[in-house]
Enzyme design. Structure first.
Site, PDB file in Angstrom:
ATOM      1  N   GLY A  98       0.811  -1.216   0.000  1.00  0.00           N
ATOM      2  CA  GLY A  98       0.000   0.000   0.000  1.00  0.00           C
ATOM      3  C   GLY A  98       0.843   1.264   0.000  1.00  0.00           C
ATOM      4  N   CYS A  99       1.916   1.258   0.758  1.00  0.00           N
ATOM      5  CA  CYS A  99       2.777   2.441   0.839  1.00  0.00           C
ATOM      6  C   CYS A  99       3.508   2.687  -0.480  1.00  0.00           C
ATOM      7  CB  CYS A  99       3.765   2.289   1.989  1.00  0.00           C
ATOM      8  SG  CYS A  99       2.942   2.204   3.606  1.00  0.00           S
ATOM      9  N   THR A 100       3.870   1.615  -1.166  1.00  0.00           N
ATOM     10  CA  THR A 100       4.525   1.752  -2.463  1.00  0.00           C
ATOM     11  C   THR A 100       3.557   2.311  -3.496  1.00  0.00           C
ATOM     12  OG1 THR A 100       6.063  -0.046  -1.951  1.00  0.00           O
ATOM     13  CG2 THR A 100       5.745   0.501  -4.286  1.00  0.00           C
ATOM     14  N   ALA A 134       3.111   6.050  -2.705  1.00  0.00           N
ATOM     15  CA  ALA A 134       4.300   6.834  -3.058  1.00  0.00           C
ATOM     16  C   ALA A 134       4.435   6.962  -4.572  1.00  0.00           C
ATOM     17  CB  ALA A 134       5.550   6.187  -2.464  1.00  0.00           C
TER      18      ALA A 134
END
Length: 153
Positions: free
Chosen positions: A43-45, A48
């Site tokens: 999710g963070c990738t 970003a």
């Protein structure tokens, strides 16, 4: 959690190169501050990379992006390099800034309750005042939603 109209206290954190970056460095520009749990996770990738893909549009809108998590400077550097992220990733291992914004709290995952970073985003005006908050973030198209809000100001 900070809300629209709140003034953000100046803060200084290290970026992905170990350089000290302060909110006050960006006076005169809008600032997107987004909090995320952990570098190089799915999710963070996605989140970003959505900011990366729209980065030129943020620059055209006189807007700086600051991604903040508890991860170390070294982890930020690897994450930024791996995905060619053109914006600042700031390390807040003590959670001082994370807690100031109200992006730290109780979370639940697979029936387990724990404390952690609440994925959230804040748009600040040119003097550091909150003009919009996102408390529920859908990572895939998040950058587009942020750009839409910036376009209203």
């Amino acid at each position: 959690m900070l809300q629209k109209g709140d003034q953000v206290k100046n803060f200084t954190l290290q970026d992905d190169h170990g350089q000290e970056i302060s909110l006050s460095d960006f006076r005169g520009k809008k600032v997107v501050v987004y909090f995320y749990p952990k570098d190089d996770t799915p999710g963070c990738t996605v989140e970003a990379c959505s900011f990366r893909d729209e980065h030129s549009r943020f620059a055209d809108a006189n807007t700086v992006i600051l991604g903040i998590s508890k991860d170390s400077v070294e982890k930020h550097e690897k994450f930024k390099s791996k995905y060619d992220l053109p914006f600042y990733l700031l390390s807040d291992p003590e959670t001082t800034v994370i807690k100031h914004f109200g992006a730290w709290g109780e979370k639940k995952n697979y029936g387990k309750t724990y404390e952690g970073i609440i994925r959230s985003t804040f748009i600040l005006d040119e003097v550091g005042k909150v003009i919009h908050t996102f408390e529920k973030v859908t990572t895939k198209d998040h950058a587009l939603a942020v750009l839409e809000e910036i376009g209203k100001f």
